[in-house]
Enzyme design. Structure first.
Site, short mmCIF file in Angstrom:
data_model
loop_
_atom_site.label_atom_id
_atom_site.label_comp_id
_atom_site.label_asym_id
_atom_site.label_seq_id
_atom_site.Cartn_x
_atom_site.Cartn_y
_atom_site.Cartn_z
N THR A 51 28.71 -8.93 99.49
CA THR A 51 29.11 -10.03 101.14
C THR A 51 28.49 -9.45 101.90
O THR A 51 27.39 -10.42 102.91
CB THR A 51 31.05 -9.21 101.80
OG1 THR A 51 31.61 -9.79 100.82
CG2 THR A 51 30.92 -9.73 102.72
N SER A 178 27.53 -6.33 93.29
CA SER A 178 28.24 -5.90 93.26
C SER A 178 29.13 -5.07 91.86
O SER A 178 28.99 -5.87 91.19
CB SER A 178 29.92 -7.13 94.10
OG SER A 178 30.80 -6.32 93.97
N CYS A 306 47.02 -20.23 99.85
CA CYS A 306 48.82 -20.83 100.51
C CYS A 306 49.55 -20.00 101.90
O CYS A 306 49.21 -19.72 102.51
CB CYS A 306 50.07 -19.67 99.00
SG CYS A 306 51.79 -20.86 99.68
N1 PLP Z 1 31.04 -13.57 95.49
C1 PLP Z 1 30.59 -13.81 94.42
C2 PLP Z 1 30.96 -15.05 93.76
C3 PLP Z 1 32.56 -13.09 94.26
O1 PLP Z 1 33.07 -13.30 93.56
C4 PLP Z 1 32.71 -12.05 95.32
C5 PLP Z 1 33.95 -11.24 95.50
O2 PLP Z 1 33.92 -11.70 94.15
C6 PLP Z 1 31.67 -12.08 96.59
C7 PLP Z 1 30.17 -12.25 96.18
C8 PLP Z 1 32.33 -10.68 97.34
O3 PLP Z 1 31.67 -9.85 96.61
P1 PLP Z 1 32.57 -8.27 97.66
O4 PLP Z 1 33.67 -8.43 97.03
O5 PLP Z 1 31.94 -7.15 96.87
O6 PLP Z 1 32.07 -8.21 98.86
#
Ligand code: PLP
Length: 353
Positions: A51, A178, A306
């Site tokens: 993120t 990540s 939900c």
């Molecule tokens: N982008 C995608 C495609 C993801 O699947 C995720 C997490 O599930 C993220 C971004 C966010 O990553 P993080 O949880 O390391 O911030």
């Protein structure tokens, strides 16, 4: 990671020996990640998560690289979608590319959108969708961005550690990764910034990460990210073949045992091998499916939120297949799963639906 949790407590910004020891660990991790992605170590920045990497890239494109229009898709992760919505204000605008029926990005539409914007664009499109698995052709999108002088960011959170990525060959300015998506520690991330672009930090403060990301480094997270990536890439071919066989097996078992099952996205085509999004006709029983799977110790997600008791399909499912008569479950697979587990899931599902 253990030495940095138990004995090596030096702050990497300190110039004395304890600090130099942990600084060395960070720089070694950076070189490992750079080698595995075929990037330059100077292009790798450690962050706290995917993120943060997405936020940093999108903010920088708008703030530092002159992007006035953002082109994205309605099926991005919220870490991109909400960031795009946030930065699209004042004279910055955004639009979504059209999606084909199977959920893939319509490249003709992307090109016509790029051609119609006289000012510089940022294109932010994910490499693999975390719910339906659709894979983007990074070379094709990167080529279009190059042609129209656009900045290209790709959220590669689902693919780093799962596919060989050669960043010297892929025409992309930013990618996000990540750690926990390839069995690394949660709360660790990477932002790749191609060395042709110069940006300012997102987090302001100290001079860590070569003045690009302030804040004392998460040493165990960084070391763990690099080690996990090393292990993932060392076994990538074998693991991906195995995991793909689990996905294929599950599709077959579902088709053989459950009437009216359907799969979302391009499940048998250009698709991430770790996820399978399946839909079932909506009935009183199927509406309770996630709850009942959980009671049976089966961990699957709905890709659904939900709210106030009313179950609503996820934004991804709504964007590609807005059918209120279906209930969607996303199954995901790793090298630690096996076909016996799939048999159990399919057997339970047939009883629960
Ligand atoms: N982008 C995608 C495609 C993801 O699947 C995720 C997490 O599930 C993220 C971004 C966010 O990553 P993080 O949880 O390391 O911030």
């Amino acid at each position: 990671m253990l030495p940095y949790l138990t004995t090596h407590f030096g702050n990497p910004s300190s110039i004395y020996s304890f600090g130099r020891e942990t600084r060395l660990a960070i720089e070694t991790a950076r070189k490992t990640v750079a080698r595995l992605l075929n990037a330059h170590p100077g292009e790798i920045f450690f962050t706290s998560c995917g993120t943060e990497s997405n936020n940093t890239a999108i903010a920088a494109a708008v703030r530092d690289l002159g992007c006035k229009h953002i082109i994205s898709s309605p099926i991005e992760h919220h870490a991109v979608l909400h960031t795009v919505e946030h930065y699209a204000c004042g004279d910055i605008t955004y639009s979504f590319v059209k999606l084909l029926r199977n959920g893939h990005v319509d490249l003709n539409d992307l090109e016509s959108q790029l051609a119609s914007h006289p000012q510089r664009c940022l294109v932010t499109l994910m490499h693999a969708n975390n719910e339906i698995g659709n894979l983007l052709d990074l070379h094709a999108v990167g080529g279009l961005c190059k042609k129209y002088n656009a900045i290209f960011h790709s959220d590669c959170v689902q693919t780093v550690g799962h596919y060989p990525l050669d960043l010297k060959k892929i025409p992309v300015h930013f990618i996000s990764a990540s750690g926990h998506k390839f069995h690394g520690p949660k709360g660790s991330g990477v932002l790749y910034v191609n060395d042709t672009v110069k940006i300012h930090p997102f987090l302001l403060g100290g001079g860590q990460e070569r003045n690009m990301r302030a804040g004392t480094e998460n040493i165990y997270g960084i070391v763990g990210f690099a080690k996990a990536l090393e292990i993932a890439m060392a076994h990538q071919q074998k693991d991906s073949t195995y995991i793909q066989s689990l996905k294929t097996y599950m599709m077959q078992q579902l088709r053989d045992n459950i009437k009216c099952v359907s799969f979302n996205g391009d499940a048998e085509g250009e698709s991430l091998y770790t996820v399978l999004s399946a839909s079932f006709p909506r009935t009183e029983k199927s509406e309770m499916i996630l709850f009942n799977l959980d009671i049976n110790h089966i961990c699957a997600s709905g890709g659904s939120a939900c709210t106030s008791g009313a179950e609503q399909a996820s934004h991804v499912i709504r964007a590609i297949n807005n059918n209120p008569n279906l209930v969607t479950v996303r199954f995901s697979f790793s090298k630690y799963n096996n076909t016996e587990e799939i048999d159990t899931v399919v057997e339970k599902l047939s009883g629960l639906l």
